[in-house]
Scaffold this motif. Structure first.
Motif, PDB file in Angstrom:
ATOM      1  N   ILE A 119      56.662  45.193  43.950  1.00 36.42           N
ATOM      2  CA  ILE A 119      56.598  46.620  44.304  1.00 36.42           C
ATOM      3  C   ILE A 119      55.983  47.409  43.153  1.00 36.42           C
ATOM      4  O   ILE A 119      55.089  48.236  43.370  1.00 36.42           O
ATOM      5  CB  ILE A 119      57.999  47.171  44.654  1.00 36.42           C
ATOM      6  N   GLU A 120      56.429  47.141  41.937  1.00 30.26           N
ATOM      7  CA  GLU A 120      55.869  47.844  40.775  1.00 30.26           C
ATOM      8  C   GLU A 120      54.380  47.560  40.620  1.00 30.26           C
ATOM      9  O   GLU A 120      53.610  48.454  40.315  1.00 30.26           O
ATOM     10  CB  GLU A 120      56.618  47.460  39.496  1.00 30.26           C
ATOM     11  N   ASP A 121      53.993  46.307  40.836  1.00 34.80           N
ATOM     12  CA  ASP A 121      52.573  45.943  40.741  1.00 34.80           C
ATOM     13  C   ASP A 121      51.754  46.689  41.784  1.00 34.80           C
ATOM     14  O   ASP A 121      50.658  47.182  41.494  1.00 34.80           O
ATOM     15  CB  ASP A 121      52.382  44.431  40.913  1.00 34.80           C
ATOM     16  N   GLU A 122      52.275  46.763  42.989  1.00 37.52           N
ATOM     17  CA  GLU A 122      51.583  47.465  44.081  1.00 37.52           C
ATOM     18  C   GLU A 122      51.412  48.947  43.740  1.00 37.52           C
ATOM     19  O   GLU A 122      50.336  49.518  43.916  1.00 37.52           O
ATOM     20  CB  GLU A 122      52.364  47.304  45.388  1.00 37.52           C
ATOM     21  N   VAL A 123      52.477  49.565  43.239  1.00 37.07           N
ATOM     22  CA  VAL A 123      52.422  50.990  42.894  1.00 37.07           C
ATOM     23  C   VAL A 123      51.441  51.223  41.738  1.00 37.07           C
ATOM     24  O   VAL A 123      50.630  52.145  41.787  1.00 37.07           O
ATOM     25  CB  VAL A 123      53.831  51.517  42.543  1.00 37.07           C
ATOM     26  N   ALA A 124      51.506  50.386  40.719  1.00 34.47           N
ATOM     27  CA  ALA A 124      50.585  50.529  39.576  1.00 34.47           C
ATOM     28  C   ALA A 124      49.145  50.381  40.029  1.00 34.47           C
ATOM     29  O   ALA A 124      48.258  51.123  39.588  1.00 34.47           O
ATOM     30  CB  ALA A 124      50.918  49.490  38.506  1.00 34.47           C
ATOM     31  N   SER A 125      48.895  49.440  40.932  1.00 30.76           N
ATOM     32  CA  SER A 125      47.546  49.235  41.456  1.00 30.76           C
ATOM     33  C   SER A 125      47.067  50.467  42.225  1.00 30.76           C
ATOM     34  O   SER A 125      45.916  50.888  42.086  1.00 30.76           O
ATOM     35  CB  SER A 125      47.545  48.005  42.373  1.00 30.76           C
ATOM     36  N   ARG A 126      47.950  51.034  43.026  1.00 30.60           N
ATOM     37  CA  ARG A 126      47.583  52.245  43.778  1.00 30.60           C
ATOM     38  C   ARG A 126      47.268  53.404  42.833  1.00 30.60           C
ATOM     39  O   ARG A 126      46.331  54.168  43.068  1.00 30.60           O
ATOM     40  CB  ARG A 126      48.696  52.623  44.746  1.00 30.60           C
ATOM     41  N   LEU A 127      48.032  53.516  41.751  1.00 26.54           N
ATOM     42  CA  LEU A 127      47.793  54.590  40.788  1.00 26.54           C
ATOM     43  C   LEU A 127      46.470  54.401  40.045  1.00 26.54           C
ATOM     44  O   LEU A 127      45.803  55.381  39.719  1.00 26.54           O
ATOM     45  CB  LEU A 127      48.943  54.691  39.790  1.00 26.54           C
ATOM     46  N   GLU A 128      46.114  53.155  39.785  1.00 31.30           N
ATOM     47  CA  GLU A 128      44.837  52.878  39.107  1.00 31.30           C
ATOM     48  C   GLU A 128      43.652  53.282  39.973  1.00 31.30           C
ATOM     49  O   GLU A 128      42.593  53.639  39.457  1.00 31.30           O
ATOM     50  CB  GLU A 128      44.721  51.385  38.776  1.00 31.30           C
ATOM     51  N   TYR A 136      43.489  55.852  41.997  1.00 26.74           N
ATOM     52  CA  TYR A 136      43.415  57.285  42.258  1.00 26.74           C
ATOM     53  C   TYR A 136      42.105  57.826  41.708  1.00 26.74           C
ATOM     54  O   TYR A 136      41.636  57.389  40.656  1.00 26.74           O
ATOM     55  CB  TYR A 136      44.587  58.000  41.570  1.00 26.74           C
ATOM     56  N   LYS A 137      41.529  58.790  42.410  1.00 24.95           N
ATOM     57  CA  LYS A 137      40.282  59.407  41.929  1.00 24.95           C
ATOM     58  C   LYS A 137      40.527  60.130  40.609  1.00 24.95           C
ATOM     59  O   LYS A 137      39.757  60.019  39.686  1.00 24.95           O
ATOM     60  CB  LYS A 137      39.741  60.391  42.973  1.00 24.95           C
ATOM     61  N   ARG A 138      41.614  60.899  40.571  1.00 24.23           N
ATOM     62  CA  ARG A 138      41.967  61.594  39.336  1.00 24.23           C
ATOM     63  C   ARG A 138      42.829  60.647  38.505  1.00 24.23           C
ATOM     64  O   ARG A 138      43.897  60.230  38.930  1.00 24.23           O
ATOM     65  CB  ARG A 138      42.753  62.872  39.668  1.00 24.23           C
ATOM     66  N   LYS A 139      42.363  60.274  37.350  1.00 27.12           N
ATOM     67  CA  LYS A 139      43.067  59.296  36.523  1.00 27.12           C
ATOM     68  C   LYS A 139      44.341  59.911  35.923  1.00 27.12           C
ATOM     69  O   LYS A 139      44.300  60.973  35.316  1.00 27.12           O
ATOM     70  CB  LYS A 139      42.168  58.792  35.376  1.00 27.12           C
ATOM     71  N   LEU A 140      45.427  59.205  36.136  1.00 27.41           N
ATOM     72  CA  LEU A 140      46.709  59.611  35.572  1.00 27.41           C
ATOM     73  C   LEU A 140      46.998  58.738  34.354  1.00 27.41           C
ATOM     74  O   LEU A 140      46.721  57.540  34.359  1.00 27.41           O
ATOM     75  CB  LEU A 140      47.822  59.451  36.606  1.00 27.41           C
ATOM     76  N   MET A 158      56.099  60.965  37.861  1.00 33.01           N
ATOM     77  CA  MET A 158      56.457  61.564  39.152  1.00 33.01           C
ATOM     78  C   MET A 158      55.717  60.876  40.298  1.00 33.01           C
ATOM     79  O   MET A 158      56.310  60.578  41.342  1.00 33.01           O
ATOM     80  CB  MET A 158      56.170  63.070  39.142  1.00 33.01           C
ATOM     81  N   MET A 159      54.429  60.617  40.112  1.00 33.63           N
ATOM     82  CA  MET A 159      53.643  59.933  41.152  1.00 33.63           C
ATOM     83  C   MET A 159      54.132  58.497  41.334  1.00 33.63           C
ATOM     84  O   MET A 159      54.206  58.002  42.450  1.00 33.63           O
ATOM     85  CB  MET A 159      52.147  59.941  40.811  1.00 33.63           C
ATOM     86  N   PHE A 160      54.453  57.852  40.221  1.00 26.31           N
ATOM     87  CA  PHE A 160      54.944  56.480  40.287  1.00 26.31           C
ATOM     88  C   PHE A 160      56.229  56.436  41.115  1.00 26.31           C
ATOM     89  O   PHE A 160      56.375  55.604  42.010  1.00 26.31           O
ATOM     90  CB  PHE A 160      55.204  55.925  38.879  1.00 26.31           C
ATOM     91  N   GLU A 161      57.139  57.358  40.829  1.00 24.68           N
ATOM     92  CA  GLU A 161      58.416  57.414  41.551  1.00 24.68           C
ATOM     93  C   GLU A 161      58.183  57.675  43.037  1.00 24.68           C
ATOM     94  O   GLU A 161      58.792  57.029  43.894  1.00 24.68           O
ATOM     95  CB  GLU A 161      59.310  58.499  40.946  1.00 24.68           C
ATOM     96  N   LYS A 162      57.282  58.607  43.351  1.00 25.92           N
ATOM     97  CA  LYS A 162      56.988  58.938  44.747  1.00 25.92           C
ATOM     98  C   LYS A 162      56.427  57.711  45.483  1.00 25.92           C
ATOM     99  O   LYS A 162      56.865  57.369  46.587  1.00 25.92           O
ATOM    100  CB  LYS A 162      55.980  60.082  44.802  1.00 25.92           C
ATOM    101  N   LEU A 163      55.462  57.047  44.874  1.00 19.92           N
ATOM    102  CA  LEU A 163      54.862  55.865  45.497  1.00 19.92           C
ATOM    103  C   LEU A 163      55.838  54.697  45.554  1.00 19.92           C
ATOM    104  O   LEU A 163      55.813  53.901  46.493  1.00 19.92           O
ATOM    105  CB  LEU A 163      53.585  55.462  44.747  1.00 19.92           C
ATOM    106  N   TYR A 164      56.703  54.605  44.567  1.00 20.68           N
ATOM    107  CA  TYR A 164      57.703  53.542  44.538  1.00 20.68           C
ATOM    108  C   TYR A 164      58.654  53.685  45.729  1.00 20.68           C
ATOM    109  O   TYR A 164      58.923  52.721  46.453  1.00 20.68           O
ATOM    110  CB  TYR A 164      58.480  53.609  43.218  1.00 20.68           C
ATOM    111  N   VAL A 165      59.135  54.900  45.937  1.00 19.52           N
ATOM    112  CA  VAL A 165      60.031  55.167  47.068  1.00 19.52           C
ATOM    113  C   VAL A 165      59.301  54.903  48.386  1.00 19.52           C
ATOM    114  O   VAL A 165      59.865  54.320  49.320  1.00 19.52           O
ATOM    115  CB  VAL A 165      60.567  56.619  47.005  1.00 19.52           C
TER     116      VAL A 165
END
Length: 183
Positions: free
Chosen positions: A143-152, A154-158, A167-174
């Motif tokens: 799950i963490e790997d999936e969320v990290a991949s989704r965040l990578e 993103y058009k706007r780099k976090l 905050m985005m990590f937590e939202k995507l994790y849930v």
């Protein structure tokens, strides 16, 4: 894997859902009180490990000079001291035994607080709780790997470690937990 405090609500929700869906456990007051009790039990166990590890760090810090002189590896010494102090803290080091104990305490507490009733052996109910904990732990990394991949992607780099990233990590994790039926 070691359970961390932020995982407790998710594991507790998974336990509650698995008990609710197993077919042989009846909830007397709904899902939320069950989740709250299980979360409290998990947090108590996690905090017990934290207290143990703090004591281990104190012991190691106190004996730092001797360890340097003897050229002892701090990581190995940490484990040895933790193993020795575990009994004083009434803490179970084996993950399997520990989660089995937590499952037993959860089942017993839920029943004593009259939150659940069941028509099968206690062991069967305990196994549902244990299975929920184990399923969450096994899924956690993916799950963490999936969320990290989704965040990578993103058009706007976090930037990891920033409040916005967290905050985005937590939202995507849930969100991912929901997709997998874990909350």
């Amino acid at each position: 894997m070691r359970i961390k405090l932020p995982h407790a609500p998710y594991i507790a929700r998974k336990v509650g859902l698995d008990l609710y869906n197993c077919g042989f456990v009846t909830f007397k007051s709904g899902l939320d009180p069950v989740v709250t009790v299980v979360q409290g039990i998990l947090e108590e166990d996690i905090n017990k490990e934290r207290a143990l590890e703090e004591k281990v760090k104190e012991v190691l810090d106190t004996n730092e000079d001797e360890m340097d002189f003897m050229q002892v590896d701090r990581k190995n010494m940490f484990w040895l001291v933790k193993k020795k102090l575990a009994k004083d803290f009434d803490f179970i080091l084996s993950h399997e035994d520990r989660y089995s104990h937590v499952a037993h305490v959860a089942m017993e507490t839920l029943w004593k607080k009259d939150l659940i009733d069941y028509s099968v052996s206690e062991n069967k109910v305990k196994n549902v709780i244990y299975g929920a904990i184990e399923t969450y732990i096994k899924s956690f990394s993916s799950i963490e790997d999936e969320v990290a991949s989704r965040l990578e992607n993103y058009k706007r780099k976090l930037i990891p470690g920033t409040e916005e990233y967290d905050m985005m990590f937590e939202k995507l994790y849930v969100e991912e937990l929901g997709k997998r039926g874990m909350i």
